[in-house]
Design an enzyme around this catalytic site. Structure first.
Site, PDB file in Angstrom:
ATOM      1  N   LYS A   1      -4.467 -10.492  -6.707  1.00 50.94           N
ATOM      2  CA  LYS A   1      -5.720 -10.646  -5.956  1.00 50.94           C
ATOM      3  C   LYS A   1      -6.834  -9.783  -6.565  1.00 50.94           C
ATOM      4  O   LYS A   1      -6.574  -8.668  -7.006  1.00 50.94           O
ATOM      5  CB  LYS A   1      -5.417 -10.190  -4.518  1.00 50.94           C
ATOM      6  CG  LYS A   1      -6.556 -10.220  -3.564  1.00 50.94           C
ATOM      7  CD  LYS A   1      -6.138  -9.680  -2.199  1.00 50.94           C
ATOM      8  CE  LYS A   1      -6.335  -8.183  -2.103  1.00 50.94           C
ATOM      9  NZ  LYS A   1      -6.324  -7.656  -0.732  1.00 50.94           N
TER      10      LYS A   1
ATOM     11  N   LYS B   1     -11.287  -4.347  -5.140  1.00 51.45           N
ATOM     12  CA  LYS B   1     -12.250  -3.344  -5.612  1.00 51.45           C
ATOM     13  C   LYS B   1     -11.560  -2.051  -6.012  1.00 51.45           C
ATOM     14  O   LYS B   1     -12.163  -1.201  -6.663  1.00 51.45           O
ATOM     15  CB  LYS B   1     -13.358  -3.103  -4.580  1.00 51.45           C
ATOM     16  CG  LYS B   1     -12.917  -2.747  -3.187  1.00 51.45           C
ATOM     17  CD  LYS B   1     -14.136  -2.609  -2.266  1.00 51.45           C
ATOM     18  CE  LYS B   1     -13.783  -2.619  -0.821  1.00 51.45           C
ATOM     19  NZ  LYS B   1     -13.910  -3.611   0.049  1.00 51.45           N
TER      20      LYS B   1
ATOM     21  N   LYS C   1       0.834  -1.214   0.000  1.00 47.41           N
ATOM     22  CA  LYS C   1       0.000   0.000   0.000  1.00 47.41           C
ATOM     23  C   LYS C   1       0.859   1.251   0.000  1.00 47.41           C
ATOM     24  O   LYS C   1       0.477   2.269  -0.570  1.00 47.41           O
ATOM     25  CB  LYS C   1      -0.955   0.003   1.191  1.00 47.41           C
ATOM     26  CG  LYS C   1      -2.103  -0.975   0.990  1.00 47.41           C
ATOM     27  CD  LYS C   1      -3.301  -0.655   1.860  1.00 47.41           C
ATOM     28  CE  LYS C   1      -4.437  -1.610   1.579  1.00 47.41           C
ATOM     29  NZ  LYS C   1      -5.515  -1.552   2.545  1.00 47.41           N
TER      30      LYS C   1
HETATM   31  P1  TYM Z   1     -10.859  -6.063   3.437  1.00 49.48           P
HETATM   32  O1  TYM Z   1     -11.899  -5.021   3.668  1.00 49.48           O
HETATM   33  O2  TYM Z   1      -9.774  -5.764   2.476  1.00 49.48           O
HETATM   34  O3  TYM Z   1     -11.534  -7.405   3.004  1.00 49.48           O
HETATM   35  C1  TYM Z   1     -12.601  -8.002   3.735  1.00 49.48           C
HETATM   36  C2  TYM Z   1     -12.452  -9.505   3.722  1.00 49.48           C
HETATM   37  O4  TYM Z   1     -12.439  -9.974   2.377  1.00 49.48           O
HETATM   38  C3  TYM Z   1     -11.301 -10.812   2.168  1.00 49.48           C
HETATM   39  N1  TYM Z   1     -10.851 -10.640   0.783  1.00 49.48           N
HETATM   40  C4  TYM Z   1     -10.653 -11.647  -0.075  1.00 49.48           C
HETATM   41  N2  TYM Z   1     -10.795 -12.978   0.056  1.00 49.48           N
HETATM   42  C5  TYM Z   1     -10.535 -13.739  -1.013  1.00 49.48           C
HETATM   43  N3  TYM Z   1     -10.142 -13.246  -2.214  1.00 49.48           N
HETATM   44  C6  TYM Z   1      -9.979 -11.922  -2.407  1.00 49.48           C
HETATM   45  N4  TYM Z   1      -9.617 -11.440  -3.584  1.00 49.48           N
HETATM   46  C7  TYM Z   1     -10.243 -11.058  -1.297  1.00 49.48           C
HETATM   47  N5  TYM Z   1     -10.204  -9.703  -1.127  1.00 49.48           N
HETATM   48  C8  TYM Z   1     -10.571  -9.472   0.155  1.00 49.48           C
HETATM   49  C9  TYM Z   1     -10.264 -10.318   3.168  1.00 49.48           C
HETATM   50  O5  TYM Z   1      -9.328 -11.316   3.456  1.00 49.48           O
HETATM   51  C10 TYM Z   1     -11.132  -9.977   4.352  1.00 49.48           C
HETATM   52  O6  TYM Z   1     -11.384 -11.116   5.133  1.00 49.48           O
HETATM   53  N6  TYM Z   1      -7.918  -5.579   7.432  1.00 49.48           N
HETATM   54  C11 TYM Z   1      -9.139  -6.167   6.954  1.00 49.48           C
HETATM   55  C12 TYM Z   1     -10.372  -5.697   7.711  1.00 49.48           C
HETATM   56  C13 TYM Z   1     -10.289  -5.867   9.180  1.00 49.48           C
HETATM   57  C14 TYM Z   1     -10.451  -7.094   9.872  1.00 49.48           C
HETATM   58  C15 TYM Z   1     -10.326  -6.752  11.253  1.00 49.48           C
HETATM   59  C16 TYM Z   1     -10.660  -8.412   9.482  1.00 49.48           C
HETATM   60  C17 TYM Z   1     -10.090  -4.877  10.087  1.00 49.48           C
HETATM   61  N7  TYM Z   1     -10.098  -5.421  11.344  1.00 49.48           N
HETATM   62  C18 TYM Z   1     -10.411  -7.733  12.257  1.00 49.48           C
HETATM   63  C19 TYM Z   1     -10.769  -9.381  10.479  1.00 49.48           C
HETATM   64  C20 TYM Z   1     -10.627  -9.045  11.838  1.00 49.48           C
HETATM   65  C21 TYM Z   1      -9.324  -5.766   5.501  1.00 49.48           C
HETATM   66  O7  TYM Z   1      -8.780  -4.790   5.036  1.00 49.48           O
HETATM   67  O8  TYM Z   1     -10.233  -6.502   4.838  1.00 49.48           O
END
Ligand code: TYM
Length: 337
Positions: free
Chosen positions: A201, A204, A119
């Protein structure tokens, strides 16, 4: 006579950022599992708007995206009567615990986070301290609720391991304060790849809208995106090394239909990529159609959504406060009363 107590349910915590409509990756990697886990666990699910501001956000868009992400989470099947559902900034304990935990996290540990490296390369003009300490806030999210399991996609594995390390370190100093959480990853769909570059990956924030499927895309858009997916020059629908595009489409097909990969391979044996891609698009669109319908219904009921997230925040606050008070006591903060 005393009744036997039902065993206490284990706790689940997970979150998603409100940075635009969730993708099929978010859905298959995380939310679909969240829905399934509601039956057997005490689940806490959060829209993490504080994480989102590590990248510059337009305020009115962040507000809109937060409400939409919350509605979409419910539309996917999260039941606010059964699970605690809320918005991160409504529960102050997240930032409060995050500060404490940042004093128990090493600079070197955070420097090794691959998502920080990615990032900061992508947003070289805004490498803020929040982007660097992001995983500490994530650890605070999880540890506040004493979560046993955290359902996420593979891209969050390193952050989750750091949360475990922080919990173990803190427990080592002060006794058993935190439950040490385990990750929970889907069998298929833990890493959905970009449709335009299947070595990357699905995200969005991709500049090319053909690279990702949004959960709210219309049926014909989903089919079109699948038909345009980059594959290879062979003509065999088989899950094999070197066939990243086909492997990705097979994983998607398997995750939305519940069929195994070998079953899917058999179904398309002898058929061309065109037929296969159309079938994947149709299966995804059919799977997501009820979500889109429910989302549209919920967005017409903003007062209901508000009631749900307000009650969710109250329930979350009660759970979080218990942990925060325990932490403050352990580290020697003088109580106000
Ligand atoms: P975020 O918002 O990027 O994504 C949310 C969830 O979607 C999963 N994900 C994917 N899984 C499979 N293939 C993909 N291409 C893909 N893109 C996203 C992510 O693994 C995630 O589970 N840091 C986290 C949010 C967060 C969080 C937490 C998660 C903040 N605090 C505490 C769990 C526990 C994030 O940015 O997810």
């Amino acid at each position: 006579m005393e009744q036997a107590q039902a065993p206490k349910k284990k706790i689940i915590f997970s979150g998603v950022q409100p940075t635009g409509i969730m993708t099929l990756g978010n859905y298959l990697g995380a939310i679909k599992n969240w829905v399934e886990l509601q039956d057997d666990y005490h689940c806490v699910y959060c829209i993490v708007n504080q994480h989102a501001i590590t990248i510059r956000q337009e305020p009115s868009a962040l507000k809109k995206n937060t409400l939409e992400a919350y509605a979409l989470m419910l539309a996917c099947g999260i039941d606010p009567e059964r699970s605690v559902t809320f918005i991160q900034s409504h529960v102050a304990a997240h930032s409060q615990l995050s500060w404490v935990l940042s004093c128990y996290t090493q600079f070197g540990e955070l420097s090794r986070m691959t998502q920080f490296k990615d990032k900061s390369a992508k947003h070289a003009d805004n490498i803020n301290a929040g982007l660097f300490t992001y995983p500490v806030l994530m650890a605070a999210d999880i540890l506040l609720y004493q979560a046993d399991l955290v359902p996420v996609g593979i891209d969050q594995k390193q952050h989750l391991e750091l949360s475990r390390d922080i919990a173990l370190r803190f427990n080592g100093l002060y006794g058993n304060v935190f439950t040490v959480p385990d990750g929970y990853f889907p069998k298929t769909g833990a890493k959905i790849m970009s449709l335009q570059d299947p070595t990357k990956k699905m995200s969005k924030s991709d500049e090319n809208p053909n690279a990702f499927i949004s959960i709210l895309d219309a049926k014909d858009t989903i089919i079109k995106k699948c038909r345009r997916a980059i594959t290879d020059s062979e003509a065999e629908v088989a899950y094999r090394e070197g066939k990243d595009g086909i492997n990705n489409l097979l994983s998607i097909y398997s995750a939305v239909t519940g069929k195994t990969i070998p079953e899917a391979e058999a179904e398309f044996s002898g058929k061309g990529y065109g037929d296969f891609k159309t079938a994947v698009g149709e299966a995804v669109a059919d799977h997501l159609a009820p979500v889109r319908e429910e989302f549209n219904r919920l967005m017409k009921a903003p007062d209901h959504l508000k009631d749900c997230y307000r009650q969710g925040a109250e329930a979350a606050e009660r759970m979080a406060r218990r942990t925060l008070e325990k932490v403050y006591k352990k580290i020697g903060f003088l109580p106000p009363m």
